[in-house]
Design a protein around this motif. Sequence first.
Motif, PDB file in Angstrom:
ATOM      1  N   UNK A  89       0.810  -1.217   0.000  1.00 42.34           N
ATOM      2  CA  UNK A  89       0.000   0.000   0.000  1.00 42.34           C
ATOM      3  C   UNK A  89       0.842   1.264   0.000  1.00 42.34           C
ATOM      4  N   UNK A  90       2.114   1.115  -0.419  1.00 44.11           N
ATOM      5  CA  UNK A  90       3.064   2.227  -0.275  1.00 44.11           C
ATOM      6  C   UNK A  90       2.586   3.505  -0.972  1.00 44.11           C
ATOM      7  N   UNK A  91       1.859   3.326  -2.089  1.00 47.28           N
ATOM      8  CA  UNK A  91       1.414   4.516  -2.817  1.00 47.28           C
ATOM      9  C   UNK A  91       0.434   5.347  -1.995  1.00 47.28           C
ATOM     10  N   UNK A  92      -0.475   4.625  -1.347  1.00 41.54           N
ATOM     11  CA  UNK A  92      -1.462   5.333  -0.530  1.00 41.54           C
ATOM     12  C   UNK A  92      -0.786   5.994   0.659  1.00 41.54           C
ATOM     13  N   UNK A  93       0.164   5.259   1.261  1.00 42.49           N
ATOM     14  CA  UNK A  93       0.846   5.805   2.435  1.00 42.49           C
ATOM     15  C   UNK A  93       1.588   7.084   2.089  1.00 42.49           C
ATOM     16  N   UNK A  94       2.257   7.090   0.958  1.00 42.57           N
ATOM     17  CA  UNK A  94       2.972   8.293   0.530  1.00 42.57           C
ATOM     18  C   UNK A  94       1.987   9.427   0.221  1.00 42.57           C
ATOM     19  N   UNK A  95       0.908   9.067  -0.469  1.00 39.40           N
ATOM     20  CA  UNK A  95      -0.061  10.085  -0.867  1.00 39.40           C
ATOM     21  C   UNK A  95      -0.655  10.770   0.357  1.00 39.40           C
ATOM     22  N   UNK A  96      -0.859  10.003   1.422  1.00 38.63           N
ATOM     23  CA  UNK A  96      -1.437  10.592   2.638  1.00 38.63           C
ATOM     24  C   UNK A  96      -0.368  11.075   3.614  1.00 38.63           C
ATOM     25  N   UNK A  97       0.906  10.906   3.209  1.00 43.77           N
ATOM     26  CA  UNK A  97       2.041  11.327   4.043  1.00 43.77           C
ATOM     27  C   UNK A  97       1.921  10.817   5.475  1.00 43.77           C
ATOM     28  N   UNK A 116       3.888   8.357   6.638  1.00 48.44           N
ATOM     29  CA  UNK A 116       5.077   7.535   6.890  1.00 48.44           C
ATOM     30  C   UNK A 116       5.451   7.547   8.368  1.00 48.44           C
ATOM     31  N   UNK A 117       5.386   8.762   8.992  1.00 46.00           N
ATOM     32  CA  UNK A 117       5.808   8.871  10.377  1.00 46.00           C
ATOM     33  C   UNK A 117       4.941   7.994  11.293  1.00 46.00           C
ATOM     34  N   UNK A 118       3.643   8.028  11.031  1.00 46.65           N
ATOM     35  CA  UNK A 118       2.744   7.228  11.863  1.00 46.65           C
ATOM     36  C   UNK A 118       3.061   5.746  11.707  1.00 46.65           C
ATOM     37  N   UNK A 119       3.272   5.334  10.470  1.00 49.19           N
ATOM     38  CA  UNK A 119       3.580   3.926  10.214  1.00 49.19           C
ATOM     39  C   UNK A 119       4.919   3.560  10.847  1.00 49.19           C
ATOM     40  N   UNK A 120       5.853   4.522  10.789  1.00 50.58           N
ATOM     41  CA  UNK A 120       7.154   4.298  11.408  1.00 50.58           C
ATOM     42  C   UNK A 120       6.973   4.016  12.902  1.00 50.58           C
ATOM     43  N   UNK A 121       6.080   4.793  13.542  1.00 51.64           N
ATOM     44  CA  UNK A 121       5.831   4.583  14.974  1.00 51.64           C
ATOM     45  C   UNK A 121       5.202   3.226  15.241  1.00 51.64           C
ATOM     46  N   UNK A 122       4.246   2.842  14.376  1.00 53.10           N
ATOM     47  CA  UNK A 122       3.630   1.520  14.544  1.00 53.10           C
ATOM     48  C   UNK A 122       4.688   0.429  14.440  1.00 53.10           C
ATOM     49  N   UNK A 123       5.570   0.613  13.442  1.00 49.27           N
ATOM     50  CA  UNK A 123       6.614  -0.383  13.232  1.00 49.27           C
ATOM     51  C   UNK A 123       7.534  -0.451  14.447  1.00 49.27           C
ATOM     52  N   UNK A 124       7.866   0.733  14.973  1.00 50.23           N
ATOM     53  CA  UNK A 124       8.731   0.809  16.141  1.00 50.23           C
ATOM     54  C   UNK A 124       8.121   0.027  17.300  1.00 50.23           C
ATOM     55  N   UNK A 125       6.816   0.221  17.517  1.00 49.68           N
ATOM     56  CA  UNK A 125       6.145  -0.474  18.614  1.00 49.68           C
ATOM     57  C   UNK A 125       6.240  -1.988  18.411  1.00 49.68           C
TER      58      UNK A 125
END
Length: 588
Positions: free
Chosen positions: A213-221, A223-232
């Motif tokens: 879903x990388x296209x949608x993630x970039x379009x909605x900017x 990344x930071x939120x997803x980065x935090x989820x990944x970190x958790x």
Amino acid sequence: MKELQYLNKYFIKYKYRFLLGLLITIVAQIFSLFTPELIGNSIKVIEDYVKSAQKDVALLKYELLKNILYILATTIIAGFFTFLMRQTLIVMSRYVEFDLKNEIFNHYQNLSQHFYKRNRTGDLMNRISEDVGKVRMYVGPAVMYTLNTIMRFTIVVIYMYNISPKLTLYSLLPLPLLSYSIFKISSEIHKRSGAFQQNLSNLFSFTQEIFSGIRVIKAYAIEQKKQNDFLALTKESNTKAMDLARVNSLFGPLMILLIGLSNLVVVYVGGSMYINNDPEIESIGVIAQFILYINMLTWPVASLGWVSSLVQEAEASQKRINEFLKEEPAIKNPTHLPTKINGSIIFNNVSFVYEDTHIKALNGVSFSLEKGKTLAILGKTGSGKSTILSLISRLYDATEGEITIDNQPITTVNLYDLRNQISVVPQDAFLFSDTIKNNIKFGNEKATDEEVIEAAKKAVVHENIMTFNDQYETILGERGITLSGGQKQRVSIARALIKNAPILLLDDCLSAVDTETEETILNNLLTYCKDKTTLIVSHRVSSAKNADEIIILEDGKIIEKGTHNELLEQNGYYKDLYVKQLSEKEIS
Ligand code: ADP
Ligand code: MG
């Protein structure tokens, strides 16, 4: 062990290999027993030399050298047979792993849509890779170490007992303790590695979804939120890994402690017996021999604990595998007799409810379509158009009513022949990461290059393809070129046309194509579809007007039915749509 019984058929399949492995294990064990005996004997020779009156150095040297050579020879032979043992038993487990993976994959493919909706892709992948890997640890190492332990234990204990029953008894005393503690630790390791694996699975599913879903993630900017989820997620994974490492590091020291304990017992009890002139200990060499025996036993005995945790894990994994293997495809092939399909289709009061959402997608739909005729289906989104097409390829079975193909109930027609004789262009065109040519040939493996081009021309995508550097050899998908929505749809149409089946299902497959191109494709289809039964789902009157019959769906019910002219007279939904789209055309 109940679940693991499923694997017995593979043990039977590879029985000769298995029996050979057993035989080789016995031989390896026998040869590895010579070393302690020869060392015991060497010490005895030295002891005799020290005690004797006339010191014959030459004889001593000769005896010792002879023993060393024997030790060398038997160790090499034992090593060679141990190598062969691994070659037969571990290789067998790789064969079983291969067979099992293929069995599961084949089964997955046969399961119906419904199964794929209920289970996550990550889970399916996990069972065919991780779980099969765990099961292999049972078929290979667990079985091998168990055989090895049983053989070694029996043979060594018989040897020891023959030399000194009393010392045997004492030196075996700490072993159950060893085995028990290893078992405890292994279970703990098992539990913690399970938690770790589960977390890994989550992490895997998470990243997989992000990448697709990388296209949608970039379009909605985001990344930071997803980065935090990944970190958790990774933090959790880290804690689990530390938990695991803590018990893992207990394993080694505990082994050394317990082996040391056994050695102490042998030295103490054996030494006391020797000092007291016990006839069972005729030389110090016997004590050395026993220490070596005990060390030979500790690893196999310890491995029992480890093996039992391997078996536990394999049992859990096989249970997960069996769950899927037991799953029956919801849509079954009723017959293996070949069926030739002509193409007349009748829906008789058909209703359909999606099992999981309980949405009634079709409600008493009836129509009949003769071979070679064209039916157009119009209606708002969610009115049930795609569902009608799904029922014709038997992706689902009707909940009520009956569908017949050539006047036979669809449920009695050979399923594979049915699907082979239907060309489908689905609403969401799916193309594989492969060349354009192969994506089109997917509809007919044997098609020649000319036929591929012919189909692409009919689908009005040939010109587009020729502008790519590699033309028909252009790779699509993740590592290749991304086609536009309309291009995808047209490649997907070419794929269906090349299949040249008597029934053609087109699900809103011109929605992303401009009206002019649509017109050309529809004209091409007109000749192509002359003798084919065609169902065309659309939003546009232009796609429907030439059909032999048009039905309008609303909430799963047919609300209007007739030819273009008949429907215009009815002054209903179709007429409204016609007027609206006509004026749009004039504006553009
Ligand atoms: P259309 O093709 O006319 O847009 P569909 O046939 O796709 O409509 O859908 C009809 C209804 O069934 C809709 O309400 C939709 O939400 C529901 N539906 C469609 N596909 C599924 C599915 N796979 N599982 C559950 N409900 C579905
Ligand atoms: Mg649809």
